[in-house]
Scaffold this motif. Sequence first.
Motif, PDB file in Angstrom:
ATOM      1  N   ASN A  18      20.332 -20.372 -11.006  1.00 53.96           N
ATOM      2  CA  ASN A  18      20.263 -21.652 -10.286  1.00 53.96           C
ATOM      3  C   ASN A  18      19.304 -21.619  -9.103  1.00 53.96           C
ATOM      4  OD1 ASN A  18      22.117 -22.796 -12.039  1.00 53.96           O
ATOM      5  ND2 ASN A  18      23.870 -22.317 -10.735  1.00 53.96           N
ATOM      6  N   THR A  19      19.413 -20.582  -8.275  1.00 51.61           N
ATOM      7  CA  THR A  19      18.571 -20.552  -7.069  1.00 51.61           C
ATOM      8  C   THR A  19      17.094 -20.436  -7.438  1.00 51.61           C
ATOM      9  OG1 THR A  19      18.907 -18.149  -6.872  1.00 51.61           O
ATOM     10  CG2 THR A  19      20.366 -19.586  -5.578  1.00 51.61           C
ATOM     11  N   ALA A  20      16.800 -19.720  -8.524  1.00 54.91           N
ATOM     12  CA  ALA A  20      15.404 -19.580  -8.956  1.00 54.91           C
ATOM     13  C   ALA A  20      14.834 -20.940  -9.346  1.00 54.91           C
ATOM     14  CB  ALA A  20      15.311 -18.600 -10.119  1.00 54.91           C
ATOM     15  N   PHE A  21      15.587 -21.717 -10.069  1.00 54.06           N
ATOM     16  CA  PHE A  21      15.091 -23.025 -10.487  1.00 54.06           C
ATOM     17  C   PHE A  21      15.098 -24.037  -9.351  1.00 54.06           C
ATOM     18  CE2 PHE A  21      15.359 -21.294 -14.709  1.00 54.06           C
ATOM     19  CZ  PHE A  21      14.304 -21.921 -15.354  1.00 54.06           C
ATOM     20  N   ALA A  22      16.066 -23.917  -8.453  1.00 51.51           N
ATOM     21  CA  ALA A  22      16.062 -24.807  -7.296  1.00 51.51           C
ATOM     22  C   ALA A  22      14.822 -24.556  -6.450  1.00 51.51           C
ATOM     23  CB  ALA A  22      17.330 -24.596  -6.468  1.00 51.51           C
ATOM     24  N   ALA A  23      14.504 -23.271  -6.213  1.00 49.40           N
ATOM     25  CA  ALA A  23      13.333 -22.933  -5.410  1.00 49.40           C
ATOM     26  C   ALA A  23      12.037 -23.335  -6.123  1.00 49.40           C
ATOM     27  CB  ALA A  23      13.327 -21.433  -5.104  1.00 49.40           C
ATOM     28  N   THR A  24      11.988 -23.162  -7.435  1.00 45.62           N
ATOM     29  CA  THR A  24      10.788 -23.536  -8.189  1.00 45.62           C
ATOM     30  C   THR A  24      10.614 -25.052  -8.184  1.00 45.62           C
ATOM     31  OG1 THR A  24      11.017 -21.578  -9.581  1.00 45.62           O
ATOM     32  CG2 THR A  24       9.640 -23.360 -10.426  1.00 45.62           C
ATOM     33  N   LEU A  52      19.765 -29.181 -11.397  1.00 43.71           N
ATOM     34  CA  LEU A  52      21.069 -28.670 -11.828  1.00 43.71           C
ATOM     35  C   LEU A  52      21.844 -29.695 -12.661  1.00 43.71           C
ATOM     36  CD1 LEU A  52      22.229 -26.703  -8.664  1.00 43.71           C
ATOM     37  CD2 LEU A  52      20.899 -25.921 -10.632  1.00 43.71           C
ATOM     38  N   GLY A  53      21.220 -30.843 -12.917  1.00 46.64           N
ATOM     39  CA  GLY A  53      21.771 -31.786 -13.882  1.00 46.64           C
ATOM     40  C   GLY A  53      23.056 -32.465 -13.475  1.00 46.64           C
ATOM     41  N   SER A  54      23.161 -32.875 -12.203  1.00 48.23           N
ATOM     42  CA  SER A  54      24.365 -33.606 -11.799  1.00 48.23           C
ATOM     43  C   SER A  54      24.313 -35.071 -12.221  1.00 48.23           C
ATOM     44  CB  SER A  54      24.559 -33.513 -10.276  1.00 48.23           C
ATOM     45  OG  SER A  54      23.445 -34.059  -9.590  1.00 48.23           O
ATOM     46  N   GLY A  55      23.134 -35.534 -12.664  1.00 52.09           N
ATOM     47  CA  GLY A  55      23.011 -36.894 -13.185  1.00 52.09           C
ATOM     48  C   GLY A  55      23.488 -36.985 -14.633  1.00 52.09           C
ATOM     49  N   SER A  56      23.920 -38.184 -15.040  1.00 50.53           N
ATOM     50  CA  SER A  56      24.494 -38.378 -16.373  1.00 50.53           C
ATOM     51  C   SER A  56      23.452 -38.875 -17.367  1.00 50.53           C
ATOM     52  CB  SER A  56      25.644 -39.384 -16.296  1.00 50.53           C
ATOM     53  OG  SER A  56      26.730 -38.848 -15.557  1.00 50.53           O
ATOM     54  N   VAL A  57      23.523 -38.334 -18.583  1.00 50.71           N
ATOM     55  CA  VAL A  57      22.600 -38.703 -19.674  1.00 50.71           C
ATOM     56  C   VAL A  57      23.393 -38.687 -20.979  1.00 50.71           C
ATOM     57  CG1 VAL A  57      20.513 -38.048 -20.948  1.00 50.71           C
ATOM     58  CG2 VAL A  57      20.619 -37.697 -18.461  1.00 50.71           C
ATOM     59  N   PRO A  58      23.200 -39.675 -21.866  1.00 53.33           N
ATOM     60  CA  PRO A  58      23.863 -39.636 -23.183  1.00 53.33           C
ATOM     61  C   PRO A  58      23.273 -38.541 -24.069  1.00 53.33           C
ATOM     62  CG  PRO A  58      23.145 -41.872 -22.616  1.00 53.33           C
ATOM     63  CD  PRO A  58      22.468 -40.939 -21.661  1.00 53.33           C
TER      64      PRO A  58
END
Length: 809
Positions: A485-491, A526-532
């Motif tokens: 997670n931290t790697a992708f957040a920083a990127t 981190l995908g906290s948004g909703s998607v069908p």
Amino acid sequence: MPHLMSLLAAFVAVSVGMGVLAAGIFIPAVGALGSATAKTVKAFDEIPDDFEPGALAQQSRIYDADGRTIATPYDQNRIIVKLSQIAPIMQKAQVAIEDDRFFEHGPIDIRGTFRAFFNNASGNATQGGSSITQQYVKLTLQEEALQRGDDAAAQEAVSVNYARKLREMRLAMHVEETMTKKQILAGYMNLAYYGDLAYGVEAAAMHYFNVHASELNLSQAATLAGVVQSPGSSDPHNYPEVAERRRNVVLDRMQQLGIITATEAADAKKPTVKSMLNLSEREGGTCARSEEPFFCQYVMEYMLGLKALGANRAERLLNINRGGLRIHTTLRTDWQQEIFRDLTARVPSGDPSGVGAAAAVVEPGTGKLRAMVQTSVFDWTAKKSTVASTSQSWVVPQKYKGTLGFPIGSTAKVFTIVTALERGWPVNGTIPAPPAGPAASQAHIFEPNVYHDACGSADPWPVRNDYTTTVPAMPFRDATRNSVNTAFAATMIAVGGCDVRATMTKMGLLDGAGEPTQPAPSSLVLGSGSVPPLTLANSYATLAADGKYCDINPIESITTSNGTKIKLPETKCKQVISPDVARGTTELLKGVITSGTGTKVGWYFHRPAAGKTGTHEGHQQSWFVGYTPQLATAVFVGTPIVARDMDNIVVGGTYYPHIFGGDIAAPLWGQIMEQISRDLPWKDFPAPSSAILYGNLSPLPGVMGMSLDGAIATLRASGFDGYYLGTQNSTAPAGTVVATAPSGSAAKGTAVGLYLSTGFVPKPPPTKTPTSTSTSPTSGPTTPSGSPTTPKTPTPTSPSPSSTATPTG
């Protein structure tokens, strides 16, 4: 007496019109009618005889990709057929009971009309006597009024009065001047109502006996013929005893007329009507009776948006329900059935845990929807949706009677990968990875000042990893396969959150309301948004199609009832990312399956594939989304009705301490893809270029020991950018740069993360002398997050899972 006079006047008018009577030649009573008769005759002659039957309303049919009927939308359950498609015995039965001299008399049966006239004259009711031609006229006028929405005219067409009867007779004369007897009989048998919402003989034959009208036997034909006189009180489904009595009346009449023998009549009376019925359970004008109700609902809403079917929604619905359209779709119902079995084997319908599952399959490069399945049963009467039953699809967006979607977790990381590769970050390079662990106290805090565009946060953002990491940077491949997670957040911060959001949008990632992802950092990476699920599968299909995004399309073709093909808009496809970037992203995502969080895919599926696990915070929702060159599939396992943490939970009889995307969704994806790919050729992905793999890198200027501002200025002067990434314990002066991510070299334009010294190194805690030199673990191998990796034993036909401990979400 006035009633008798009106009856007689009407009859004389018709008789004169038919040429049956000549002036001054009739029974003496006619002369007594005087001018009243003359006026009636004149009025009869002046009745307009313009009668041009329009197209009848009939059911449309929705077919799957193999040509199987899966739904029949209609206002009236009618299927138009030619007379040659109606069994001769059915034709004879209908004529025998309705108008046995139909082929002998003209448009009006004078004998029957005489009989009805004198019977009516003796009482106060209007008896029949109408020929089949007259009945055809009456039914046509009623049908056309209903199609216009003119209820008053429809009622008038069947009302009991002599004005209506005169007009009917006049029009019948015109009809027989323009149509043959066989054409009239065919029209009548397609129009007639046979009860229980079955209009026309073909729909009735299919509805009651599940055979075509051409296949009806004597007993079936007599049963249907007997219904027409009183369809509301003698249909075989609701009134089988009445229908049986009427059937026998028809058979007796057919015997009297010499159409059948006494033996044939007796044999046809032997079976009860109830025993003859073979009702079509899935027939019906609504999606509730379709064998694929969720898809039916989706494709109906999709068609209501097609301008080719009408100027507005109401007109399109009318054309679909009445136009006899033949709608061929892209759906593979055989896949639907296999996927449903797979999903419910692990996540049963209505599981007490409140967990449900769903899957969507899309064809890359075409947008064709191949499957959409969920574990719930379709129930349009349900007042409250549950994981057991609902009429709401969990797979599609809201406008298609779906949902807003569900948080997609780490499947969102793919859009940061695409954006980074577009910026020149190499597949085989390193990315920043601030150390963090699974506990709240081990989270890395991204401060508000780390963002360098508008897609940031005004508050500190704590990010944890599923397992403890200690290095400030790591290989891009490792970060991807282990979903750090931290790697992708920083990127994401380094390449710019707003640019990542733009990547999401151009790859079709919208929520169920059709809105782009919110610009909050947690939604972007981190995908906290909703998607069908369908939307997410199609977004990933862009990568399988070498960067070409296509809108979802469930329709292959639509033809009218006469076979004319309707011109539909072409599916919109657009190259939204370069083929090389798509291939580089695939190269990274392949590692997720071969050695990362999605290794359980390999229990079942062994073709080249790429994908990503996803787990929403708290393990409330989990995913695996992946693709081969031919298919893109999203599998969702979560809590679709009431969100709750899937921790210490039993699903389908199996206990899970935590449910990550790698635990249920990933092996389900493998099972599903193995089955639906069975008949597809083996195909590998094209390799990315060396530029994507290794990058076009330039050396970074030396910035160690500089202040944050000085380091950023130095980087910008060399064609890079810089931003504050965090701190590291170091004896170097506090606030000076002690590390960069990436380090050594980077693509021009890269935002380089800068770690600043804290100015001190904490002393390590004193070590304790162990009391034993060996330990004996009791729970087996664990993942970095502490969850056991030994899964529920797969089915005997499945390969054994690896015992290697891997991250799971």
